[in-house]
Design a protein around this motif. Structure first.
Motif, mmCIF file in Angstrom:
data_model
loop_
_atom_site.group_PDB
_atom_site.id
_atom_site.type_symbol
_atom_site.label_atom_id
_atom_site.label_comp_id
_atom_site.label_asym_id
_atom_site.label_seq_id
_atom_site.Cartn_x
_atom_site.Cartn_y
_atom_site.Cartn_z
ATOM 1 N N UNK A 25 0.826 -1.203 0.000
ATOM 2 C CA UNK A 25 0.000 0.000 0.000
ATOM 3 C C UNK A 25 0.863 1.257 0.000
ATOM 4 N N UNK A 26 1.873 1.286 0.853
ATOM 5 C CA UNK A 26 2.742 2.458 0.951
ATOM 6 C C UNK A 26 3.569 2.638 -0.317
ATOM 7 N N UNK A 27 4.019 1.548 -0.918
ATOM 8 C CA UNK A 27 4.761 1.643 -2.181
ATOM 9 C C UNK A 27 3.885 2.220 -3.291
ATOM 10 N N UNK A 28 2.626 1.809 -3.323
ATOM 11 C CA UNK A 28 1.703 2.344 -4.326
ATOM 12 C C UNK A 28 1.503 3.845 -4.117
ATOM 13 N N UNK A 29 1.400 4.283 -2.871
ATOM 14 C CA UNK A 29 1.261 5.715 -2.580
ATOM 15 C C UNK A 29 2.498 6.479 -3.047
ATOM 16 N N UNK A 30 3.681 5.947 -2.741
ATOM 17 C CA UNK A 30 4.920 6.625 -3.155
ATOM 18 C C UNK A 30 5.038 6.667 -4.672
ATOM 19 N N UNK A 31 4.657 5.583 -5.328
ATOM 20 C CA UNK A 31 4.714 5.527 -6.789
ATOM 21 C C UNK A 31 3.809 6.596 -7.404
ATOM 22 N N UNK A 32 2.618 6.770 -6.841
ATOM 23 C CA UNK A 32 1.694 7.785 -7.343
ATOM 24 C C UNK A 32 2.261 9.187 -7.131
ATOM 25 N N UNK A 33 2.882 9.432 -5.986
ATOM 26 C CA UNK A 33 3.490 10.739 -5.719
ATOM 27 C C UNK A 33 4.606 11.049 -6.706
ATOM 28 N N UNK A 34 5.459 10.072 -6.960
ATOM 29 C CA UNK A 34 6.569 10.273 -7.896
ATOM 30 C C UNK A 34 6.034 10.516 -9.304
ATOM 31 N N UNK A 36 3.137 11.809 -10.109
ATOM 32 C CA UNK A 36 2.575 13.168 -10.129
ATOM 33 C C UNK A 36 3.675 14.216 -10.238
ATOM 34 N N UNK A 37 4.760 14.044 -9.500
ATOM 35 C CA UNK A 37 5.868 14.999 -9.561
ATOM 36 C C UNK A 37 6.503 15.018 -10.949
ATOM 37 N N UNK A 38 6.672 13.860 -11.545
ATOM 38 C CA UNK A 38 7.254 13.793 -12.883
ATOM 39 C C UNK A 38 6.337 14.438 -13.917
ATOM 40 N N UNK A 39 5.021 14.243 -13.776
ATOM 41 C CA UNK A 39 4.076 14.898 -14.691
ATOM 42 C C UNK A 39 4.130 16.409 -14.530
#
Length: 58
Positions: A25-34, A36-39
């Motif tokens: 769950x936490x990895x999925x959250x971090x992946x989404x944050x990264x 979003x930052x890249x976009x």
């Protein structure tokens, strides 16, 4: 300020806590944050277009 997330040792001692699931769950959250930052960091695409300046100012 948000409460601190429990560390792995604390999670493994709590009954009913699925450590593997929590990590996923936490990895999925971090992946989404990264993602979003890249976009957000992508360069803008600017296209020329003719406009009616008088209408834009009014």
């Amino acid at each position: 300020m948000a409460p601190a997330e429990p560390d792995a040792a604390t999670l493994s001692k709590r009954p009913g806590v699925d450590t593997k699931g929590e990590v996923k769950t936490q990895l999925a959250r971090m992946e989404a944050l990264v993602r979003d930052l890249l976009d957000y960091a992508k360069p803008w695409r600017i296209e020329k277009a003719e406009i009616d300046l008088a209408a834009a100012i009014a």
